[in-house]
Design an enzyme around this catalytic site. Sequence first.
Site, short mmCIF file in Angstrom:
data_model
loop_
_atom_site.label_atom_id
_atom_site.label_comp_id
_atom_site.label_asym_id
_atom_site.label_seq_id
_atom_site.Cartn_x
_atom_site.Cartn_y
_atom_site.Cartn_z
N THR A 38 47.33 -53.51 12.52
CA THR A 38 48.74 -53.81 11.76
C THR A 38 49.11 -52.56 11.31
O THR A 38 50.49 -52.56 11.42
CB THR A 38 48.20 -54.73 10.65
OG1 THR A 38 47.78 -56.12 10.88
CG2 THR A 38 49.51 -54.74 9.61
N ASP A 116 40.86 -56.52 11.00
CA ASP A 116 39.87 -57.86 11.16
C ASP A 116 38.65 -57.64 11.48
O ASP A 116 37.63 -58.07 11.14
CB ASP A 116 40.66 -58.60 12.21
CG ASP A 116 41.97 -59.49 11.96
OD1 ASP A 116 42.08 -59.39 10.47
OD2 ASP A 116 42.66 -60.08 12.61
#
Length: 352
Positions: A38, A116
Amino acid sequence: MKNIRHTALAAAMATSFLMGGAIAKELPTVQFIATGGTIAMKIDPVKNAPVPAISGDDLLATVPDVGKYAKIQVNNLSNVPSDYMGPERWVQLTAAVQDAINKSDVAGVIVSHGTDTLEETAFWLDLTVKSSKPIVLIGAQRNASVSDFDGPRNLLNAVRIAVDPQSKDRGAMLAMNNQINAAKYVTKTHTANVETFKSGEFGFIGEVYPDKVVYRTNAIRNLNFPIKADAVMPKVEIFPMYGGADGVAIKQAVDRGVKGIVIEALGMGNMNVPMLDAAKYAIGKGVPVVITTRVNSGRVMPSYGFEGGGKTSYEAGAVMGGDYRAPKARILLTLALNAGIKDREALQKLFD
């Protein structure tokens, strides 16, 4: 590496003059390895969703203050979501980090990464890179298209951590939201909150303030597994215990050649009879089985004696995974097997 560059800003800062005419001490060098996530994404106008879009150089350009602390080398190793990370990419990343940190002029290494699997990559690097120099991993919960993008702050903090003398001999650390967590215990706890990474009962080991970096405690780092750049890691898989689990998938995994099994059990390491039978099947075929727990805190123990209780799986030859959660237990078992450690007693010592 051909894709490593010095920023002009940092180089200029390194030759700046102090008041009084004396030349400033040359700034330390930090290598910044960008892998994606991200922190490297922007909103795609067609998909209307975040996608990989910016390089490590692009991110660095948003943080001119890094030039006050270090000269930065950028290595754009990859630009992928962290969901794509796994042993093959981890082996490549270890090689890149070790190569950088072995250089005498490099004070530390920063790795940008998706959140993640950030905790897994941090733990992998903690186990596979050998150096007293700091390795600081960062990510972002908000992409570069939003006004309160958290990537720049995390990068600036990481640079300050990497050049701080206190950061030596602490292994791999994860630095986000002004907090510093040790690789072994850190985990993602919220899907969106910027304060997502926590270390449970152990807590974070330090904080970054405007004036200095403060460490509260130190992480114990006593395991290291050297790996070759072309290493092919043994296949290790995780299987959860839940109400009604039948263990069939474990037996199938053993039959197709999986080299190690991690069971995410309940409580202190308990499971039902079908899962215990599946664990025994794996052990009988010479496949090591490590028992962990899906509970957030605490360790597994050979405590309960009912069929499927932790004591019965331990007596059947399973390894008690201590306070490692399943994803990190998988990493430790993978590296142990790759190093030729397969004996139950030797594996138990590692997890203890």
